[in-house]
Design a protein around this motif. Structure first.
Motif, PDB file in Angstrom:
ATOM      1  N   GLY A  51      76.110 -17.579  21.136  1.00 27.11           N
ATOM      2  CA  GLY A  51      75.849 -18.374  22.333  1.00 27.11           C
ATOM      3  C   GLY A  51      77.009 -18.346  23.310  1.00 27.11           C
ATOM      4  O   GLY A  51      76.816 -18.226  24.522  1.00 27.11           O
ATOM      5  N   HIS A 110      68.922 -17.239  28.518  1.00 27.57           N
ATOM      6  CA  HIS A 110      67.955 -17.562  27.474  1.00 27.57           C
ATOM      7  C   HIS A 110      68.622 -17.554  26.097  1.00 27.57           C
ATOM      8  O   HIS A 110      68.418 -18.466  25.294  1.00 27.57           O
ATOM      9  N   ILE A 111      69.421 -16.530  25.828  1.00 27.22           N
ATOM     10  CA  ILE A 111      70.114 -16.449  24.537  1.00 27.22           C
ATOM     11  C   ILE A 111      71.064 -17.614  24.365  1.00 27.22           C
ATOM     12  O   ILE A 111      71.085 -18.281  23.321  1.00 27.22           O
ATOM     13  N   ASN A 113      71.097 -20.572  25.856  1.00 29.52           N
ATOM     14  CA  ASN A 113      70.361 -21.837  25.723  1.00 29.52           C
ATOM     15  C   ASN A 113      69.681 -21.939  24.362  1.00 29.52           C
ATOM     16  O   ASN A 113      69.649 -23.004  23.753  1.00 29.52           O
ATOM     17  N   HIS A 114      69.141 -20.830  23.876  1.00 28.83           N
ATOM     18  CA  HIS A 114      68.466 -20.849  22.580  1.00 28.83           C
ATOM     19  C   HIS A 114      69.455 -21.134  21.451  1.00 28.83           C
ATOM     20  O   HIS A 114      69.139 -21.884  20.526  1.00 28.83           O
ATOM     21  N   ASP A 116      72.218 -22.869  21.737  1.00 26.29           N
ATOM     22  CA  ASP A 116      72.546 -24.297  21.836  1.00 26.29           C
ATOM     23  C   ASP A 116      71.427 -25.139  21.235  1.00 26.29           C
ATOM     24  O   ASP A 116      71.671 -26.088  20.492  1.00 26.29           O
ATOM     25  N   PHE A 117      70.174 -24.801  21.560  1.00 28.41           N
ATOM     26  CA  PHE A 117      69.030 -25.538  21.025  1.00 28.41           C
ATOM     27  C   PHE A 117      68.970 -25.413  19.506  1.00 28.41           C
ATOM     28  O   PHE A 117      68.755 -26.397  18.800  1.00 28.41           O
ATOM     29  N   THR A 118      69.162 -24.190  19.010  1.00 24.17           N
ATOM     30  CA  THR A 118      69.109 -23.954  17.562  1.00 24.17           C
ATOM     31  C   THR A 118      70.167 -24.767  16.846  1.00 24.17           C
ATOM     32  O   THR A 118      69.904 -25.376  15.805  1.00 24.17           O
TER      33      THR A 118
END
Length: 149
Positions: A51, A110-111, A113-114, A116-118
């Motif tokens: 990230g 996108h990567i 943010n993903h 961070d979300f994960t």
């Protein structure tokens, strides 16, 4: 070329093709990893690094990816004015560059943010699982304390 030679070459090509197609799959006997799902693991440190790298790339591309835009547009315009077809080509390259840059910026965002979300989702899972396990431990202590009565 003789017919036999043609048949031999076709067979060799077929054998090469079938071997090449099997490179990215497990053998039919299920071998390959220590578990049926494989042995790939990732931890929070790995996710955070991915990230962070994606975010850094997004920042740098946003900051420097359009440095040549103004000079490229000026060159394209000057070449077109002077009657050179190259001016139109430079303009098309600049438009294509902008499309690709935008696509790459979107992918990096996108990567990042993903990841961070994960990280946040798994952290929430860890808290939930920890709470469930600690409540089971409390129940076990209650049962263990009641033995002998």
């Amino acid at each position: 070329m003789a017919w036999d030679e043609w048949e031999r070459l076709k067979n060799q090509a077929t054998q090469k093709r079938s071997a090449r197609m099997q490179l990215n799959q497990l053998p039919a006997d299920g071998g390959g990893g220590s578990t049926p799902q494989g042995d790939l693991t990732v931890d929070q440190k790995d996710l955070a690094a991915i990230g962070d790298r994606a975010f850094k790339l997004w920042e740098d591309l946003g900051r420097y990816g359009r440095d040549a835009w103004s000079s490229s547009q000026t060159a394209a315009s000057d070449l077109k004015t002077q009657g050179f077809e190259l001016g139109g080509a430079v303009d098309r390259v600049q438009i294509r560059w902008e499309e690709q840059l935008t696509s790459l910026l979107d992918a990096c965002a996108h990567i990042s943010n993903h990841m961070d979300f994960t990280k946040k989702a798994h952290q929430g899972d860890e808290y939930y699982i920890g709470g469930q396990i600690s409540s089971i431990s409390t129940l076990d202590e209650g049962f263990d304390g009641g033995k002998g009565h």
